[in-house]
Design a protein around this motif. Structure first.
Motif, PDB file in Angstrom:
ATOM      1  N   ARG A  13       1.007   1.876   4.894  1.00  0.00           N
ATOM      2  CA  ARG A  13       2.047   1.039   5.491  1.00  0.00           C
ATOM      3  C   ARG A  13       2.318   1.460   6.927  1.00  0.00           C
ATOM      4  O   ARG A  13       2.526   0.624   7.807  1.00  0.00           O
ATOM      5  CB  ARG A  13       3.328   1.122   4.665  1.00  0.00           C
ATOM      6  N   LEU A  14       2.317   2.771   7.156  1.00  0.00           N
ATOM      7  CA  LEU A  14       2.540   3.258   8.511  1.00  0.00           C
ATOM      8  C   LEU A  14       1.404   2.836   9.427  1.00  0.00           C
ATOM      9  O   LEU A  14       1.622   2.381  10.551  1.00  0.00           O
ATOM     10  CB  LEU A  14       2.668   4.779   8.516  1.00  0.00           C
ATOM     11  N   ARG A  15       0.176   2.975   8.944  1.00  0.00           N
ATOM     12  CA  ARG A  15      -0.989   2.575   9.739  1.00  0.00           C
ATOM     13  C   ARG A  15      -0.891   1.088  10.106  1.00  0.00           C
ATOM     14  O   ARG A  15      -1.096   0.710  11.261  1.00  0.00           O
ATOM     15  CB  ARG A  15      -2.266   2.842   8.947  1.00  0.00           C
ATOM     16  N   ALA A  16      -0.532   0.261   9.119  1.00  0.00           N
ATOM     17  CA  ALA A  16      -0.411  -1.171   9.369  1.00  0.00           C
ATOM     18  C   ALA A  16       0.707  -1.462  10.363  1.00  0.00           C
ATOM     19  O   ALA A  16       0.576  -2.328  11.233  1.00  0.00           O
ATOM     20  CB  ALA A  16      -0.160  -1.903   8.055  1.00  0.00           C
ATOM     21  N   SER A  17       1.817  -0.718  10.260  1.00  0.00           N
ATOM     22  CA  SER A  17       2.938  -0.927  11.174  1.00  0.00           C
ATOM     23  C   SER A  17       2.568  -0.541  12.599  1.00  0.00           C
ATOM     24  O   SER A  17       2.946  -1.221  13.563  1.00  0.00           O
ATOM     25  CB  SER A  17       4.152  -0.121  10.710  1.00  0.00           C
ATOM     26  N   LEU A  18       1.824   0.553  12.752  1.00  0.00           N
ATOM     27  CA  LEU A  18       1.404   0.979  14.082  1.00  0.00           C
ATOM     28  C   LEU A  18       0.464  -0.043  14.715  1.00  0.00           C
ATOM     29  O   LEU A  18       0.595  -0.375  15.900  1.00  0.00           O
ATOM     30  CB  LEU A  18       0.715   2.346  14.006  1.00  0.00           C
ATOM     31  N   ILE A  19      -0.477  -0.526  13.925  1.00  0.00           N
ATOM     32  CA  ILE A  19      -1.422  -1.517  14.436  1.00  0.00           C
ATOM     33  C   ILE A  19      -0.689  -2.795  14.816  1.00  0.00           C
ATOM     34  O   ILE A  19      -0.965  -3.415  15.853  1.00  0.00           O
ATOM     35  CB  ILE A  19      -2.520  -1.793  13.394  1.00  0.00           C
TER      36      ILE A  19
ATOM     37  N   LEU B  23      10.509   8.364   5.795  1.00  0.00           N
ATOM     38  CA  LEU B  23       9.225   9.051   5.802  1.00  0.00           C
ATOM     39  C   LEU B  23       9.227  10.194   6.809  1.00  0.00           C
ATOM     40  O   LEU B  23       8.743  11.293   6.523  1.00  0.00           O
ATOM     41  CB  LEU B  23       8.105   8.059   6.125  1.00  0.00           C
ATOM     42  N   PHE B  24       9.812   9.976   7.996  1.00  0.00           N
ATOM     43  CA  PHE B  24       9.876  11.034   9.000  1.00  0.00           C
ATOM     44  C   PHE B  24      10.767  12.184   8.523  1.00  0.00           C
ATOM     45  O   PHE B  24      10.446  13.358   8.711  1.00  0.00           O
ATOM     46  CB  PHE B  24      10.398  10.483  10.322  1.00  0.00           C
TER      47      PHE B  24
ATOM     48  N   GLY C  57       0.797  -1.205   0.000  1.00  0.00           N
ATOM     49  CA  GLY C  57       0.000   0.000   0.000  1.00  0.00           C
ATOM     50  C   GLY C  57       0.838   1.266   0.000  1.00  0.00           C
ATOM     51  O   GLY C  57       2.066   1.238  -0.140  1.00  0.00           O
ATOM     52  N   SER C  58       0.153   2.412   0.161  1.00  0.00           N
ATOM     53  CA  SER C  58       0.804   3.716   0.179  1.00  0.00           C
ATOM     54  C   SER C  58       1.611   3.873   1.467  1.00  0.00           C
ATOM     55  O   SER C  58       1.433   3.092   2.413  1.00  0.00           O
ATOM     56  CB  SER C  58      -0.248   4.819   0.100  1.00  0.00           C
TER      57      SER C  58
END
Length: 281
Positions: free
Chosen positions: A82-88, A179-180, A77-78
């Motif tokens: 990817r960040l959302r998935a990593s956080l979850i 990304l950061f 994904g975008s």
């Protein structure tokens, strides 16, 4: 009435980096119009130097050596997905959805890190959701004190922070670092290195004094034609030398002496990993 309270996980100030959680009672903040982007200090940058390489004091490569925990396959994904998935994956779906502002999370997080050593860290751009709770005070008027019982509300959160695997948290940060850095540049720092800023902010928070309790507070005097709808929830430190401290240091002081010590211990652990000082040979 309940006072809305917040926590900030500092460093990569929040669960994504897992640097620790800081409790913020919603004390007075200047009114401001809603904004889709985080609030940052504007930086005037000449076009001629807009793309010059930053001077780096704490290269992220030093931290990457500390990331000994294998990570799962990079989600599809975008970058945002990817960040959302990593956080979850890192904190669990329930915690991620309950505590984090997953929309524009990186923008919010980078801006908040940058604001923690300043006088004001705007709550409306924090990467976390407000949590319900009552900020308790004993005494009235000029004799108000933060209740010793107030820190007990934060104990479960502090225990959660202490349980975070520092190596795995840093591994996640290193993996997502481009990304950061990109967001930091977009927020007005084309010649700066975000990891340097992060380490500086951690050092600033670690310098928070260990102060005797209870700390005195007083209701803030609200002036102007628009009256506060909840004047009883706005407090400031009675001691001007404390009130003049940065937003981040005051968050630690409000959390209570024991909680602050635990948070600073965790921050120190992450700092050592981030700068390559905690690597086991």
């Amino acid at each position: 009435m309940k006072t809305r309270t917040h926590f900030l996980i500092a460093g990569l100030v929040l669960v994504a980096l897992g640097l620790g959680a800081f409790i913020w009672s919603q004390w007075p903040t200047p009114p401001a119009p809603a904004s889709k982007q985080p609030e940052v200090r504007p930086v005037a940058t000449p076009a001629a130097v807009a793309h010059s390489a930053p001077t780096i004091r704490h290269p992220i490569s030093a931290a990457s050596a500390a990331a000994s925990t294998p990570e799962a396959r990079e989600p599809d994904g975008s970058p945002q997905e990817r960040l959302r998935a990593s956080l979850i994956e890192f904190v669990g779906r329930k915690a991620a959805l309950s505590f984090l502002q997953l929309d524009s999370f990186v923008y919010r997080l980078v801006a908040t890190v940058d604001n923690l050593d300043r006088q004001h860290a705007p709550p409306r751009v924090w990467p976390v959701n407000p949590t319900a709770g009552r900020f308790t005070v004993t005494g009235v008027g000029a004799n108000g004190m933060i209740s010793r019982d107030n820190a007990q509300r934060y104990a479960p959160l502090v225990q959660f922070v202490e349980s975070i695997d520092a190596g795995r948290a840093v591994a996640l940060y290193v993996r997502l670092y481009p990304l950061f850095q990109q967001v930091y540049v977009e927020l007005g720092y084309p010649n700066k290195y975000f990891n340097d800023r992060l380490v500086d902010v951690i050092d600033h928070l670690l310098a928070t004094p260990d102060m005797a309790e209870p700390l005195g507070v007083a209701l803030t005097e609200v002036k102007g034609p628009i009256q506060s709808l909840q004047p009883w929830v706005h407090y400031e430190f009675s001691d001007s030398s404390i009130e003049s401290r940065s937003a981040g240091q005051k968050m630690l002081l409000r959390a209570g002496r024991v909680n602050a010590r635990k948070m600073k211990a965790k921050l120190g652990e992450f700092r050592r990993l981030l700068t390559g000082q905690g690597i086991v040979k």
